[in-house]
Scaffold this motif. Structure first.
Motif, mmCIF file in Angstrom:
data_model
loop_
_atom_site.group_PDB
_atom_site.id
_atom_site.type_symbol
_atom_site.label_atom_id
_atom_site.label_comp_id
_atom_site.label_asym_id
_atom_site.label_seq_id
_atom_site.Cartn_x
_atom_site.Cartn_y
_atom_site.Cartn_z
ATOM 1 N N GLY A 141 5.232 -2.792 -17.725
ATOM 2 C CA GLY A 141 4.362 -1.666 -18.005
ATOM 3 C C GLY A 141 2.959 -1.714 -17.439
ATOM 4 N N LEU A 142 2.536 -2.846 -16.867
ATOM 5 C CA LEU A 142 1.157 -2.952 -16.380
ATOM 6 C C LEU A 142 0.918 -2.089 -15.149
ATOM 7 C CD1 LEU A 142 0.275 -6.741 -16.776
ATOM 8 C CD2 LEU A 142 -0.474 -4.828 -18.184
ATOM 9 N N LYS A 143 1.883 -2.033 -14.281
ATOM 10 C CA LYS A 143 1.731 -1.249 -13.049
ATOM 11 C C LYS A 143 1.505 0.230 -13.371
ATOM 12 C CE LYS A 143 4.134 -0.622 -8.631
ATOM 13 N NZ LYS A 143 5.354 -1.019 -7.876
ATOM 14 N N GLN A 144 2.205 0.723 -14.354
ATOM 15 C CA GLN A 144 2.092 2.132 -14.717
ATOM 16 C C GLN A 144 0.719 2.461 -15.304
ATOM 17 O OE1 GLN A 144 4.560 0.031 -15.187
ATOM 18 N NE2 GLN A 144 6.540 1.020 -15.484
ATOM 19 N N VAL A 145 0.224 1.606 -16.215
ATOM 20 C CA VAL A 145 -1.068 1.920 -16.844
ATOM 21 C C VAL A 145 -2.225 1.709 -15.867
ATOM 22 C CG1 VAL A 145 -0.235 1.467 -19.178
ATOM 23 C CG2 VAL A 145 -1.297 -0.407 -17.884
ATOM 24 N N PHE A 193 5.228 -6.670 -12.925
ATOM 25 C CA PHE A 193 4.214 -5.836 -13.570
ATOM 26 C C PHE A 193 4.707 -4.410 -13.820
ATOM 27 C CE2 PHE A 193 1.933 -9.230 -11.335
ATOM 28 C CZ PHE A 193 1.351 -9.831 -12.434
ATOM 29 N N ASP A 194 5.661 -3.952 -13.030
ATOM 30 C CA ASP A 194 6.316 -2.675 -13.320
ATOM 31 C C ASP A 194 7.266 -2.827 -14.500
ATOM 32 O OD1 ASP A 194 7.177 0.174 -12.219
ATOM 33 O OD2 ASP A 194 9.013 -0.919 -12.659
ATOM 34 N N LEU A 195 8.000 -3.936 -14.526
ATOM 35 C CA LEU A 195 8.977 -4.187 -15.573
ATOM 36 C C LEU A 195 8.340 -4.212 -16.957
ATOM 37 C CD1 LEU A 195 12.036 -4.840 -15.798
ATOM 38 C CD2 LEU A 195 11.411 -7.269 -15.727
ATOM 39 N N LYS A 241 -5.733 7.262 -11.573
ATOM 40 C CA LYS A 241 -5.260 8.629 -11.314
ATOM 41 C C LYS A 241 -4.299 8.667 -10.134
ATOM 42 C CE LYS A 241 -9.501 10.729 -13.145
ATOM 43 N NZ LYS A 241 -10.593 11.694 -12.918
ATOM 44 N N ARG A 242 -3.409 7.680 -10.108
ATOM 45 C CA ARG A 242 -2.398 7.605 -9.054
ATOM 46 C C ARG A 242 -1.017 7.490 -9.683
ATOM 47 N NH1 ARG A 242 -5.174 2.751 -5.490
ATOM 48 N NH2 ARG A 242 -7.091 3.856 -4.874
ATOM 49 N N GLN A 243 0.001 7.735 -8.863
ATOM 50 C CA GLN A 243 1.365 7.485 -9.265
ATOM 51 C C GLN A 243 1.727 6.052 -8.878
ATOM 52 O OE1 GLN A 243 3.633 9.365 -10.973
ATOM 53 N NE2 GLN A 243 1.920 10.771 -11.315
ATOM 54 N N PRO A 244 2.384 5.286 -9.768
ATOM 55 C CA PRO A 244 2.773 3.924 -9.403
ATOM 56 C C PRO A 244 3.762 3.937 -8.247
ATOM 57 C CG PRO A 244 3.822 4.586 -11.455
ATOM 58 C CD PRO A 244 2.827 5.655 -11.119
ATOM 59 N N ILE A 245 3.583 3.023 -7.314
ATOM 60 C CA ILE A 245 4.464 2.916 -6.153
ATOM 61 C C ILE A 245 5.750 2.215 -6.573
ATOM 62 C CG2 ILE A 245 4.737 1.944 -3.846
ATOM 63 C CD1 ILE A 245 1.692 2.097 -3.555
#
Length: 247
Positions: free
Chosen positions: A147-151, A143-145, A157-161
């Motif tokens: 783009g879902l984790k980022q959005v 999900f990071d790869l 209102k958090r930074q992705p881990i």
């Protein structure tokens, strides 16, 4: 672009990616799609070669330039940071769709082993290669790869881990199993045409050069000695089992 709109944008891009990924399987494998790598009437050989090479070059340039950290820093002065990965995926999907739409078939047969034991084995490897591609994305952070984790983090209102550097699953035996899966899927054709071979040779060359000359340079800059040690221990594409394998 507001947080909600960024989130919707990321979801839509992910759906486009999934559709493109599934179509790419059918395109390369000549199955279940209206236009595949070998379908359609052959045009003039010279113009077909030029068009296909241009299409592959557009994909290679987009995929490489937009992945570089310097471009990302510049790009995120234009678009939100949270949408950067989704935009990269959208542009990659667009470049692939161009290949699907405008690819020129070159149907002369290089080999044809359909309806043989070897052909059955190659078909199994073809599907296995795509399975390796998909499974490898989940072994790191699917999900990071894409783009879902980022959005999602941006919506909250958090930074992705970030999980950081890890040796997990197939990554314990080869540094780039996603690319290994693509190489398997591209080469294991029971019927190999000139057009398919052109696609396979160019994409294979691009994978090797882009990964070893560009991506790994960025990974060393990001992870330092940890990644250099990993390079020295684990092969890039072909797993090494036995005494020399990663433990």
């Amino acid at each position: 672009m507001g947080r909600s709109l960024t989130f919707i944008y990321g979801i839509v891009v992910y759906v486009i990616f999934l559709a493109t990924f599934l179509y790419s399987i059918g395109f390369v494998g000549n199955v279940l799609v209206p236009k595949s790598i070998d379908s359609g009437a052959q045009g003039p050989i010279a113009s077909s070669l030029i068009i296909n090479l241009v299409l592959l070059s557009v994909f290679a340039l987009q995929h490489s330039i937009m992945a570089r950290p310097a471009f990302k820093r510049l790009w995120t002065t234009v678009i939100p940071q949270a949408a950067e990965r989704s935009t990269y995926i959208l542009m990659t999907s667009g470049a692939l769709i161009m290949i699907f739409a405008f690819w020129q078939p070159l149907p002369a047969v290089v080999w044809d082993v359909r309806n043989t034991v070897l052909g059955t084995a190659l078909t199994g490897l073809f599907w296995g290669g795509w399975l390796v591609v998909l499974a490898s994305t989940f072994m790191i952070d699917h999900f990071d790869l894409f783009g879902l984790k980022q959005v999602c983090a941006n919506l909250k209102k958090r930074q992705p881990i970030q999980l950081g550097f890890m040796e997990v699953g197939l990554y314990r035996f080869m540094r780039h199993p996603i690319m290994t899966g693509f190489l398997i899927a591209f080469w294991t054709a029971p019927t190999m045409t000139v057009g398919h071979l052109l696609f396979t040779l160019v994409t294979s060359g691009y994978i090797v050069i882009a990964v070893l000359r560009l991506e790994e340079r960025d990974l060393i800059a990001q992870f330092g000695e940890d990644y250099i040690t990993y390079q020295n221990k684990v092969p890039a594409f072909l797993p090494r089992f036995g005494r020399g394998a990663a433990k």
